[in-house]
Scaffold this motif. Structure first.
Motif, mmCIF file in Angstrom:
data_model
loop_
_atom_site.group_PDB
_atom_site.id
_atom_site.type_symbol
_atom_site.label_atom_id
_atom_site.label_comp_id
_atom_site.label_asym_id
_atom_site.label_seq_id
_atom_site.Cartn_x
_atom_site.Cartn_y
_atom_site.Cartn_z
ATOM 1 N N LEU A 207 0.853 -1.187 0.000
ATOM 2 C CA LEU A 207 0.000 0.000 0.000
ATOM 3 C C LEU A 207 0.886 1.232 0.000
ATOM 4 N N THR B 36 -3.973 1.896 -4.585
ATOM 5 C CA THR B 36 -3.327 0.687 -4.050
ATOM 6 C C THR B 36 -4.278 -0.094 -3.133
ATOM 7 N N ALA B 37 -5.352 0.563 -2.690
ATOM 8 C CA ALA B 37 -6.351 -0.170 -1.918
ATOM 9 C C ALA B 37 -6.946 -1.293 -2.780
ATOM 10 N N TRP B 38 -7.090 -1.010 -4.062
ATOM 11 C CA TRP B 38 -7.674 -2.011 -4.971
ATOM 12 C C TRP B 38 -6.616 -2.791 -5.743
ATOM 13 N N LEU B 39 -5.586 -2.068 -6.205
ATOM 14 C CA LEU B 39 -4.675 -2.619 -7.210
ATOM 15 C C LEU B 39 -3.297 -2.928 -6.646
ATOM 16 N N ASP B 40 -2.571 -3.774 -7.365
ATOM 17 C CA ASP B 40 -1.173 -4.037 -7.055
ATOM 18 C C ASP B 40 -0.308 -3.072 -7.872
ATOM 19 N N ARG C 42 -10.539 -7.655 -4.082
ATOM 20 C CA ARG C 42 -9.971 -6.437 -4.675
ATOM 21 C C ARG C 42 -9.442 -6.780 -6.058
ATOM 22 N N CYS C 43 -9.337 -5.751 -6.903
ATOM 23 C CA CYS C 43 -8.889 -5.950 -8.290
ATOM 24 C C CYS C 43 -7.615 -6.777 -8.358
ATOM 25 N N LYS C 44 -6.703 -6.517 -7.354
ATOM 26 C CA LYS C 44 -5.362 -7.107 -7.398
ATOM 27 C C LYS C 44 -5.381 -8.625 -7.313
ATOM 28 N N VAL C 45 -6.435 -9.178 -6.736
ATOM 29 C CA VAL C 45 -6.480 -10.644 -6.610
ATOM 30 C C VAL C 45 -6.518 -11.299 -7.998
ATOM 31 N N SER D 123 -3.587 -9.520 -10.518
ATOM 32 C CA SER D 123 -2.178 -9.715 -10.193
ATOM 33 C C SER D 123 -1.934 -11.184 -9.826
#
Lengths: 184, 132
Positions: free
Chosen positions: A91, A115-119, B61-64, B67
């Protein structure tokens, strides 16, 4: 003349009612009526309807009528960050100022919400260089679905919401809180 | 202008406003960010898949997916085969009968209207309004 005045009054009333409906009524089509699902599919008796899930979330007036950031920050939803045991969650809260905005207010890019949602790897370095100011970004690219437009306009708030990104007036005190385009 | 002509013009104006109001009040068709997957589905004899972003982002979350699971962030960029899903890749990471329903529940994902072309629906598309 009296007829005409009455008609104008009706016209104004209808327009007011229509805009009130657009502004305050949140409605989602049922799966059977959304034009994508097969009304004959047996799944429709099992799948969750959007209105059941989305009507409980903080409202927005664009996209799918949900303020997803408020939903997350307010604890209305608790989406998982990982499904694998060894994934590192990163984060960041740095704000970045984008100054090449023509006549529009400057853009603030907030890392916290993203960054709360995305990497990090979802944006860096394919879409954006890690150095502030190091990437050519413009509305032509965004409107074509590149850069910010990969998500904004498809799954994040749409490109009609100019002021949500173009939020800092040129020469304002807010602009002075940034040093070399960055605010920690 | 005669009284009759004025009345006609006013009537036409009212009709136009009513028509616009009716269009405005109609909810958008597909939900924002719905993705139709149909490069092979119908040719393989099943309905197209409808992937709802709204449903999944409430839970992950989108990252799951974008990513950890390796889904690229562009509709059409992910060539996912049913064999991959059954092998536990992509959708199969969760749709395995444990986290979510398994691959044997064909109808739950393959629920789309026959003939729907693949792509992202319900927003102004990832391609953006420049190509509307």
């Amino acid at each position: 003349m009296r007829v005409r005045r009455a008609l104008v009054a009706v016209l104004v009333a209808v327009a007011a009612a229509a805009s009130a409906q657009v502004a305050y009524k949140r409605a989602w089509p049922t799966l059977a009526a959304d034009g994508l699902h097969d009304p004959a599919s047996p799944a429709l008796a099992i799948l969750q309807e959007p209105s059941e899930a989305l009507s409980a979330l903080p409202p927005d007036f664009a996209g799918n009528l949900v303020n997803w950031m408020a939903s997350l920050d307010g604890g209305y939803i608790k989406p998982r960050s990982t499904v694998l045991a060894d994934t590192r969650v990163t984060l960041r809260s740095t704000d970045v100022l984008l100054k090449r905005t023509g006549e529009l207010p400057l853009v603030v890019f907030p890392h916290r919400q993203h960054t709360a949602w995305l990497d990090c790897t979802n944006c860096h370095d394919q879409l954006f260089q890690q150095k502030a100011g190091g990437t050519m970004i413009n509305m032509f690219l965004i409107l074509q679905g590149e850069k910010c437009g990969v998500c904004h306009g498809a799954v994040a708030f749409p490109l009609t919401e100019c002021a949500r990104c173009h939020s800092v007036a040129r020469g304002s005190d807010a602009e002075k809180t940034f040093r070399n385009l960055v605010r920690e | 202008m005669t009284g009759a002509a004025a009345r006609w013009r006013a009537l036409v104006a009212v009709a136009a406003v009513v028509a616009v109001a009716a269009i405005d009040a109609t909810p958008a068709a597909a939900e924002y960010g719905d993705v139709v997957i149909n490069r092979r589905a119908e040719r393989g004899g099943v309905r197209p898949v409808v992937f709802p972003h709204w449903f999944h982002r409430i839970r992950f979350r989108c990252k799951v997916c974008h990513s950890e699971l390796g889904f690229r962030m562009r509709a059409g960029a992910n060539d996912v085969l049913m064999a991959d899903v059954i092998d536990g890749k992509f959708c199969g990471m969760c749709h395995n009968g444990q986290t979510a329903w398994g691959a044997e529940q064909c109808d739950l994902c393959h629920s789309g209207k026959p003939g729907t072309p693949p792509g992202i629906q319900g927003g102004n598309e990832t391609r953006g309004p420049g190509r509307w």
